[in-house]
Design an enzyme around this catalytic site. Sequence first.
Site, PDB file in Angstrom:
ATOM      1  N   GLY A 175       4.643 -12.503  23.391  1.00 50.56           N
ATOM      2  CA  GLY A 175       3.771 -13.434  23.145  1.00 50.56           C
ATOM      3  C   GLY A 175       3.134 -13.869  24.160  1.00 50.56           C
ATOM      4  O   GLY A 175       2.532 -15.190  24.201  1.00 50.56           O
ATOM      5  N   TYR A 179      -1.809 -10.946  25.546  1.00 47.65           N
ATOM      6  CA  TYR A 179      -1.783  -9.745  24.661  1.00 47.65           C
ATOM      7  C   TYR A 179      -2.023 -10.359  23.356  1.00 47.65           C
ATOM      8  O   TYR A 179      -2.139 -11.321  23.031  1.00 47.65           O
ATOM      9  CB  TYR A 179      -0.586  -8.812  24.849  1.00 47.65           C
ATOM     10  CG  TYR A 179      -0.559  -8.104  26.237  1.00 47.65           C
ATOM     11  CD1 TYR A 179      -1.465  -7.591  26.629  1.00 47.65           C
ATOM     12  CD2 TYR A 179       0.530  -8.542  27.080  1.00 47.65           C
ATOM     13  CE1 TYR A 179      -1.629  -6.851  28.050  1.00 47.65           C
ATOM     14  CE2 TYR A 179       0.682  -7.890  28.456  1.00 47.65           C
ATOM     15  CZ  TYR A 179      -0.432  -7.318  28.763  1.00 47.65           C
ATOM     16  OH  TYR A 179      -0.496  -6.912  30.163  1.00 47.65           O
ATOM     17  N   ARG A 314      10.472  -8.379  40.140  1.00 52.06           N
ATOM     18  CA  ARG A 314      10.467  -7.401  41.078  1.00 52.06           C
ATOM     19  C   ARG A 314      11.641  -7.442  42.052  1.00 52.06           C
ATOM     20  O   ARG A 314      11.814  -6.322  42.481  1.00 52.06           O
ATOM     21  CB  ARG A 314       9.329  -8.236  42.234  1.00 52.06           C
ATOM     22  CG  ARG A 314       7.812  -8.242  41.841  1.00 52.06           C
ATOM     23  CD  ARG A 314       7.001  -8.610  42.572  1.00 52.06           C
ATOM     24  NE  ARG A 314       7.310  -9.905  42.994  1.00 52.06           N
ATOM     25  CZ  ARG A 314       6.778 -11.013  42.264  1.00 52.06           C
ATOM     26  NH1 ARG A 314       5.838 -10.646  41.304  1.00 52.06           N
ATOM     27  NH2 ARG A 314       6.678 -12.192  42.444  1.00 52.06           N
TER      28      ARG A 314
END
Length: 361
Positions: A175, A179, A314
């Site tokens: 959510g 998008y 990352r």
Amino acid sequence: MKKLSMPYVKGSLRLKNHVVMAPMTRSRALNNLPNEWMATYYKQRSGAGLIVTEGTSPSPEGLGYPRIPGIFSEAQVEGWKAVTKGVHEGGSRIFLQLMHTGRIAHVANLPEGYQPVGLSSSKAVGEIFTDSAGMQDYSTPVALDEQGLTRVISDFVQAAQNAIRAGFDGVELHGANGYLLEQSLNPHVNNRTDNYGGSIRNRSRLTLEIAEKIADAIGPEKVGLRISPYSTLSDMPAYEEEEVHQTYAYLSEELNRLGIAYIHISDSPSIPRKTHQAIRSVFSNTLIYCNGLTAETAEAKLQAGSADLVAFGRSFLANPDFMRRIEKNAPLNEVDYQTLYTQGMSGYTDYPVLEELSQLV
């Protein structure tokens, strides 16, 4: 022992540590199918207590980017089984992130016969990569009517059931990041005048109906939601601060009523303290915080109680053995940004682990 490395138990979540591998699009699902590369990639990173997969589409029309996986066909279900098996062998839990990209899409990235869809026909400003034609402007979405929204909800529910059949421990609804579900929350993108537009309650309806129907189908303890309050990623126009605050306070309260397992917050300095406090005060299950954390700042959030779990993106991308590096206070590999979304194993499953580095010395 640091809290990061200690087991976590709350409700149905029973994890070997307090660390989550955040969802990250990697674009290695050739023909939108999970494959052996992906099984290797996730198993390598099973030091995390919980892994949340890359965004995975519940339907063909939600495949906005090239080479992202789906969970709507039997072949996709079968492909994901190797992923969940490997992660479970590593002692981790794994949730599948369900991501429908909505208007953040180009028709060239969708199977033949499908068009991008949205809460309205409002076209996003910006470009997206396609394998066939390089960078292209976003396509204009087809506005979903109520029958179309009913189909979207059904697709999400079926996708969640497919995920459980594939061996996942649960699903995370995406959510955030502009998008489809965040598009429904934003009054500048969602200009509908029916039951899915207008008021905060109506704009939250799509997300809450999907969450509730999935909870009914697979159990609320197997459902999470990722949110990014105040974010403007993917051409999400900013709207009035108090309305944003009230939107996420209402959404969190209703999710608490449903009893879902967690809310996963994509944190940023733009989120005011009162919104964090409002979410915490109305949501009694697990809160996961993500974005820009180091081992030190993550430990501090856990110790302060502002987060129940902490997620790293990352750091896991470039360090398959990220948990070992935390424990040994070892330096981290740097991310190779040139290979984030390329086709192949380079920059995907070939990042070195500590043992390999020591052999090079």
